[in-house]
Design a protein around this motif. Structure first.
Motif, PDB file in Angstrom:
ATOM      1  N   THR A   1      10.434   0.989  -1.678  1.00 58.11           N
ATOM      2  CA  THR A   1      11.264   1.769  -0.557  1.00 58.11           C
ATOM      3  C   THR A   1      11.358   3.004  -1.226  1.00 58.11           C
ATOM      4  OG1 THR A   1      12.552  -0.413  -0.172  1.00 58.11           O
ATOM      5  CG2 THR A   1      13.604   1.726   0.148  1.00 58.11           C
ATOM      6  N   LEU A   2      11.026   3.928  -0.304  1.00 63.45           N
ATOM      7  CA  LEU A   2      11.159   5.418  -0.741  1.00 63.45           C
ATOM      8  C   LEU A   2      12.549   5.814   0.008  1.00 63.45           C
ATOM      9  CD1 LEU A   2       7.477   6.232  -0.404  1.00 63.45           C
ATOM     10  CD2 LEU A   2       8.640   5.357  -2.401  1.00 63.45           C
TER      11      LEU A   2
ATOM     12  N   THR B   1       8.953  13.398  -0.538  1.00 66.50           N
ATOM     13  CA  THR B   1       8.064  14.128   0.199  1.00 66.50           C
ATOM     14  C   THR B   1       6.574  13.574  -0.041  1.00 66.50           C
ATOM     15  OG1 THR B   1       9.271  16.079   0.520  1.00 66.50           O
ATOM     16  CG2 THR B   1       6.893  16.303   0.683  1.00 66.50           C
ATOM     17  N   LEU B   2       5.991  13.096   0.870  1.00 66.85           N
ATOM     18  CA  LEU B   2       4.660  12.718   0.714  1.00 66.85           C
ATOM     19  C   LEU B   2       3.547  13.385   1.638  1.00 66.85           C
ATOM     20  CD1 LEU B   2       6.673   9.899   1.410  1.00 66.85           C
ATOM     21  CD2 LEU B   2       4.598   8.876  -0.023  1.00 66.85           C
TER      22      LEU B   2
ATOM     23  N   GLY C   1      -2.470   6.754   4.973  1.00 63.79           N
ATOM     24  CA  GLY C   1      -2.803   8.047   3.763  1.00 63.79           C
ATOM     25  C   GLY C   1      -1.554   8.193   3.131  1.00 63.79           C
ATOM     26  N   GLY C   2      -0.238   8.154   3.661  1.00 57.97           N
ATOM     27  CA  GLY C   2       1.102   8.525   3.247  1.00 57.97           C
ATOM     28  C   GLY C   2       1.900   7.451   2.514  1.00 57.97           C
ATOM     29  N   ILE C   3       1.977   6.480   3.505  1.00 58.18           N
ATOM     30  CA  ILE C   3       2.827   5.346   3.350  1.00 58.18           C
ATOM     31  C   ILE C   3       1.855   4.117   3.937  1.00 58.18           C
ATOM     32  CG2 ILE C   3       4.858   4.120   4.013  1.00 58.18           C
ATOM     33  CD1 ILE C   3       6.359   6.785   4.399  1.00 58.18           C
ATOM     34  N   SER C   4       1.904   3.122   2.973  1.00 57.24           N
ATOM     35  CA  SER C   4       1.450   1.676   3.481  1.00 57.24           C
ATOM     36  C   SER C   4       2.337   0.606   3.257  1.00 57.24           C
ATOM     37  CB  SER C   4      -0.032   1.307   2.686  1.00 57.24           C
ATOM     38  OG  SER C   4      -0.556   0.293   3.334  1.00 57.24           O
ATOM     39  N   GLY C   5       2.921   0.046   4.215  1.00 57.79           N
ATOM     40  CA  GLY C   5       3.922  -0.920   4.375  1.00 57.79           C
ATOM     41  C   GLY C   5       5.293  -0.448   3.670  1.00 57.79           C
ATOM     42  N   GLY C   6       6.234  -1.290   3.187  1.00 61.14           N
ATOM     43  CA  GLY C   6       7.484  -0.803   2.752  1.00 61.14           C
ATOM     44  C   GLY C   6       8.554  -0.232   3.577  1.00 61.14           C
ATOM     45  N   ALA C   7       9.356   0.634   2.939  1.00 56.51           N
ATOM     46  CA  ALA C   7      10.333   1.244   3.740  1.00 56.51           C
ATOM     47  C   ALA C   7      10.458   2.652   3.390  1.00 56.51           C
ATOM     48  CB  ALA C   7      11.742   0.726   3.774  1.00 56.51           C
ATOM     49  N   ALA C   8      11.056   3.442   4.538  1.00 59.79           N
ATOM     50  CA  ALA C   8      11.084   5.067   4.100  1.00 59.79           C
ATOM     51  C   ALA C   8      12.183   5.251   4.410  1.00 59.79           C
ATOM     52  CB  ALA C   8       9.751   5.915   4.249  1.00 59.79           C
ATOM     53  N   ASN C   9      13.250   6.137   3.940  1.00 65.56           N
ATOM     54  CA  ASN C   9      14.529   6.586   4.311  1.00 65.56           C
ATOM     55  C   ASN C   9      14.556   8.151   3.956  1.00 65.56           C
ATOM     56  OD1 ASN C   9      15.278   3.790   5.037  1.00 65.56           O
ATOM     57  ND2 ASN C   9      15.584   3.732   2.698  1.00 65.56           N
ATOM     58  N   ASN C  10      14.833   8.942   5.155  1.00 70.23           N
ATOM     59  CA  ASN C  10      15.029  10.532   5.164  1.00 70.23           C
ATOM     60  C   ASN C  10      13.595  11.023   4.318  1.00 70.23           C
ATOM     61  OD1 ASN C  10      17.694  10.304   6.168  1.00 70.23           O
ATOM     62  ND2 ASN C  10      17.851   9.434   4.264  1.00 70.23           N
TER      63      ASN C  10
ATOM     64  N   GLY D   1       2.145   0.470   9.017  1.00 77.29           N
ATOM     65  CA  GLY D   1       3.018  -0.692   8.712  1.00 77.29           C
ATOM     66  C   GLY D   1       4.338  -0.065   8.050  1.00 77.29           C
ATOM     67  N   GLY D   2       5.399  -0.892   8.057  1.00 78.82           N
ATOM     68  CA  GLY D   2       6.621  -0.625   7.345  1.00 78.82           C
ATOM     69  C   GLY D   2       7.483  -0.148   8.260  1.00 78.82           C
ATOM     70  N   ILE D   3       8.811   0.157   7.622  1.00 81.79           N
ATOM     71  CA  ILE D   3       9.895   0.749   8.437  1.00 81.79           C
ATOM     72  C   ILE D   3      10.385   2.203   8.057  1.00 81.79           C
ATOM     73  CG2 ILE D   3      12.428   0.369   9.115  1.00 81.79           C
ATOM     74  CD1 ILE D   3      11.896  -2.725   8.441  1.00 81.79           C
ATOM     75  N   LEU D   4      10.233   3.092   9.040  1.00 79.96           N
ATOM     76  CA  LEU D   4      10.629   4.525   8.669  1.00 79.96           C
ATOM     77  C   LEU D   4      12.049   4.885   9.540  1.00 79.96           C
ATOM     78  CD1 LEU D   4       7.042   5.831   9.440  1.00 79.96           C
ATOM     79  CD2 LEU D   4       7.776   4.960   7.321  1.00 79.96           C
ATOM     80  N   ASN D   5      13.062   5.218   8.408  1.00 82.23           N
ATOM     81  CA  ASN D   5      14.243   5.715   9.109  1.00 82.23           C
ATOM     82  C   ASN D   5      14.285   7.057   8.832  1.00 82.23           C
ATOM     83  OD1 ASN D   5      15.193   2.726   9.777  1.00 82.23           O
ATOM     84  ND2 ASN D   5      15.233   2.522   7.670  1.00 82.23           N
ATOM     85  N   ASN D   6      14.780   7.658   9.922  1.00 82.66           N
ATOM     86  CA  ASN D   6      15.047   9.213   9.687  1.00 82.66           C
ATOM     87  C   ASN D   6      14.110  10.048   8.888  1.00 82.66           C
ATOM     88  OD1 ASN D   6      17.696   7.740  10.131  1.00 82.66           O
ATOM     89  ND2 ASN D   6      18.651   9.739  10.315  1.00 82.66           N
ATOM     90  N   CYS D   7      12.950   9.996   9.289  1.00 88.51           N
ATOM     91  CA  CYS D   7      11.814  10.533   8.569  1.00 88.51           C
ATOM     92  C   CYS D   7      10.948  11.462   9.608  1.00 88.51           C
ATOM     93  CB  CYS D   7      10.761   9.441   8.123  1.00 88.51           C
ATOM     94  SG  CYS D   7      11.120   8.396   6.987  1.00 88.51           S
TER      95      CYS D   7
END
Length: 300
Positions: A4-5, A9-10, A20-29, A45-51
């Motif tokens: 979870t990130l 910044t990726l 390329g930047g994210i594979s699975g998991g979660a990212a916030n802001n 894949g994964g869940i991206l919130n406010n990105c």
């Protein structure tokens, strides 16, 4: 396990296959920028919130995101063969603009038995050989040139300055208060301000009126401009210099209700819907200010 990130910044990463930047998991802001992969240039894949996903590239599908759940996200200037902005997945209160696909679905694309759902989204100004904005997408309460569906509108969204990357809504935007609250994800919009203002969620990643000077254009040299209010400089701490009114102290959280204090007239109330009328507490009466050409050339 997936990571979870938060507040990351990726940038300028690459993957031979997916994400390329994210594979699975979660990212916030998070800011996901200029990454590359075969599929899901920005995220797979994964869940991206406010990105914010921008300038990512997929050699095949999903320039910005592939098969992701994206809430309150901005997907801009991403590229792919299919699905420049996103391929498949679920997108809630997202803005997808100025993405590009070489074949189909500049904004979004789905196929091969997968689906893509967009709710309370703005999908506009994307380009592709076919289906410039959305290909085979299920859209509800969205702003897009693609006609049909529940609660959708085709009017242009009226961004503050989309060409310069400012995708906030102007006061005249048809997207204001046109979303469905049931699809609103989270309590904050992309910029961290309240997700719902005045009772009904807006379409897109940003909420109009969730900040005092919502929709203000950058006029250069520290100046800001609002069509309803004119030109001013924000000195911080609530203090502004207005070309007509001089120094004012402002107090409020939304242009729908603002208190001003001036050394000459004391406290006055106005809003974007009644200006240039002010309720003056000292006079206990409504005052009308007729606009001049700047530098205090108007009057009461």
């Amino acid at each position: 396990a997936f990571a979870t990130l938060t507040n990351c910044t990726l940038s300028r990463n690459s993957a031979a296959c997916n994400g390329g930047g994210i594979s699975g998991g979660a990212a916030n802001n998070c800011l996901v920028r200029a990454n590359t992969a075969d599929n899901g240039g920005g995220a797979w894949g994964g869940i991206l919130n406010n990105c914010t996903l921008s300038y990512n590239k997929a050699n095949y599908s999903g320039g910005g995101a592939f098969g992701c759940t994206v809430n309150n996200g901005l997907l801009r200037a991403n590229t792919a063969v299919n699905g420049g902005g996103a391929w498949g997945g679920i997108l809630n209160n997202c803005t997808l603009a100025h993405n590009e696909a070489a074949c189909s679905g500049g904004g979004t694309f789905t196929g091969y038995g997968y689906g893509v759902q967009l709710k309370n989204c703005i999908v506009y100004y994307n380009t592709a050989k076919t289906n410039a904005d959305a290909a085979d997408a299920a859209l509800s309460y969205c702003c897009t040139p693609v006609a049909g569906g529940t609660g959708n509108i085709t009017n242009a969204p009226q961004f503050v300055n989309g060409a310069a990357g400012d995708y906030r809504l102007r006061a005249s935007s048809p997207c204001i208060n046109q979303g469905a609250n049931v699809f609103a994800a989270g309590t904050t919009a992309l910029d961290g301000n309240p997700r719902i203002v005045n009772g009904v969620v807006d379409m897109g990643a940003y909420e109009y009126g969730s900040s005092l000077w919502a929709g203000a254009e950058d006029a250069g040299g520290g100046w800001k401009y609002l069509a309803w209010f004119g030109s001013f400089q924000d000195a911080g701490g609530g203090r502004i210099w207005h070309t007509e009114h001089g120094w004012l102290h402002s107090n409020g959280t939304s242009p729908s209700s603002i208190w001003f204090w001036s050394s000459r007239r004391g406290w006055m109330w106005t809003s974007c819907s009644v200006y240039p009328f002010f309720w003056n507490t000292k006079a206990e009466a409504w005052l009308w200010y007729y606009r001049g050409t700047g530098n205090g050339t108007g009057g009461w």
